[in-house]
Scaffold this motif. Structure first.
Motif, short mmCIF file in Angstrom:
data_model
loop_
_atom_site.label_atom_id
_atom_site.label_comp_id
_atom_site.label_asym_id
_atom_site.label_seq_id
_atom_site.Cartn_x
_atom_site.Cartn_y
_atom_site.Cartn_z
N GLU A 18 -9.09 19.31 26.64
CA GLU A 18 -10.40 19.22 27.29
C GLU A 18 -10.26 19.08 28.79
O GLU A 18 -9.15 19.01 29.32
CB GLU A 18 -11.16 18.03 26.70
N THR A 31 -10.47 22.07 35.00
CA THR A 31 -9.47 22.24 33.93
C THR A 31 -8.06 22.38 34.51
O THR A 31 -7.23 23.12 33.98
CB THR A 31 -9.80 23.46 33.05
N ASN A 56 -11.73 22.54 23.49
CA ASN A 56 -13.18 22.54 23.68
C ASN A 56 -13.61 23.68 24.60
O ASN A 56 -12.80 24.53 25.00
CB ASN A 56 -13.68 21.16 24.14
N HIS A 85 -17.36 19.16 22.25
CA HIS A 85 -18.16 18.18 22.97
C HIS A 85 -19.58 18.73 23.07
O HIS A 85 -19.84 19.71 23.76
CB HIS A 85 -17.59 17.95 24.37
N GLY A 139 -15.69 15.91 18.61
CA GLY A 139 -15.74 15.20 19.88
C GLY A 139 -16.20 13.78 19.67
O GLY A 139 -17.16 13.51 18.94
#
Length: 345
Positions: A18, A31, A56, A85, A139
């Protein structure tokens, strides 16, 4: 992969893959941690372990991670799965006054929205990685029978969202909700789920089977004998110093909030106890952003990361002498025969 010898335990490494430091609840999710994953993969490969990168939305959109992940699966060095998520996974349907702050659970949304989010992320992952998605973790660990049934609709075969003995009810999502899932009475062993068939609107079980592979969370002897001690704030502090109530196979022990060295000791204690108990598997977890300096509240500096790797190497070296690395999909294929089927608790 070599055959599993009788004295070997399946070691499953799961990475919640994530964005960077989601604990800080950023408005713009980055990221950068994707660039730090090759080092971790190399460590796993050296010990013949095969991580499962439960991915995710923002990481599925990261070209750096997709390039890395495609190489991992091309070399049969790991697995890509889903990790959803709800607050930033499309289609975006506002649930609270500020979803990026409250981080609502997927199970707090209407079922139609749940289905759309699961379907959309599954399609994205399968397109980006050119692989059927088989494995999943919810999540914020929030899971229920609706969620299980919707996963089966999309062809998933393994879930690892359950944390036995843990009640997430005090962790809010929607500010007027009831909090997260309560797994206090859930079993520690793997088991098949037969949730109601939501697509037919009936209470009949689904035709498919979803193997639940619970996160490795082991209760200490003190916790098993006197759980009430851990419910009293002042006593809980001292009890966790003496014997953490629930020991996770995770470098960041929720109960300890202690230096990495103590967390390593706790992980080794859990692992060796499970070996004595002849467990069939152990499940380790970490967040991808915890492998990057500044990517989490725990590992802020380069020296923090070096300490983490030092202790991961110690743990993996120990486990490599009596464990065999498997992905979640491999574990289901190898151990799914004969596992007890149950309705969702």
């Amino acid at each position: 992969m070599r055959d599993k010898a009788p004295n070997e335990v399946a070691f499953i490494i799961t990475i919640d893959t994530e964005g960077d430091d989601l604990w800080s609840r950023p408005r713009e999710i980055t990221t950068r941690n994707a660039k730090y994953l090759p080092r971790f993969q190399a460590l796993c490969t050296r010990f013949k372990f095969k991580p499962v990168y439960l991915t995710n939305y923002e990481m599925a959109m990261s070209d750096d991670f997709v390039e890395f992940g495609r190489d991992v699966v091309a070399h049969d060095a790991g697995e890509i799965g889903m990790h959803l998520h709800a607050w930033n996974s499309p289609p975006l349907e506002p649930l609270t006054g500020d979803d990026f702050f409250h981080h609502p659970y997927l199970i707090e949304y209407p079922e139609s929205v749940m289905r759309d989010k699961i379907s959309t992320l599954t399609d994205l992952l399968e397109d980006r990685f050119d692989r059927k998605m088989l494995s999943h973790r919810a999540g914020r660990w929030a899971f229920d029978d609706r969620y299980a049934a919707l996963l089966l609709e999309q062809g998933y075969r393994v879930d690892c969202s359950v944390t036995p003995g843990v009640d997430w009810g005090r962790n809010p999502g929607h500010p007027v909700g009831v909090g997260g899932s309560d797994y206090t009475a859930f079993p520690r062993r793997p088991y098949f789920l037969y949730p109601p068939d939501r697509s037919s609107g009936s209470d009949k079980p689904t035709n498919g089977t979803l193997l639940e592979v619970p996160m490795t969370v082991r209760a200490s002897r003190l916790y098993r004998c006197a759980q009430w001690v851990y419910r009293v704030p002042l006593l809980r502090r001292f009890a966790n110093r003496a014997a953490p109530g629930l020991g996770w196979l995770c470098p960041v022990q929720p109960a300890l909030r202690a230096p990495v060295q103590r967390n390593l000791d706790a992980m080794l204690q859990v692992a060796r106890a499970l070996r004595t108990e002849r467990a069939t598997y152990m499940e380790f977890m970490l967040h991808s952003s915890e492998l990057m300096p500044g990517g989490s509240p725990t590992f802020r500096s380069d020296s923090d990361i070096e300490s983490l790797y030092e202790y991961l190497e110690t743990l993996f070296e120990d486990l490599s002498t009596w464990c065999v690395g498997m992905t979640l999909a491999e574990f289901r294929s190898r151990f799914g025969q004969g596992v007890k089927a149950e309705a969702f608790a």
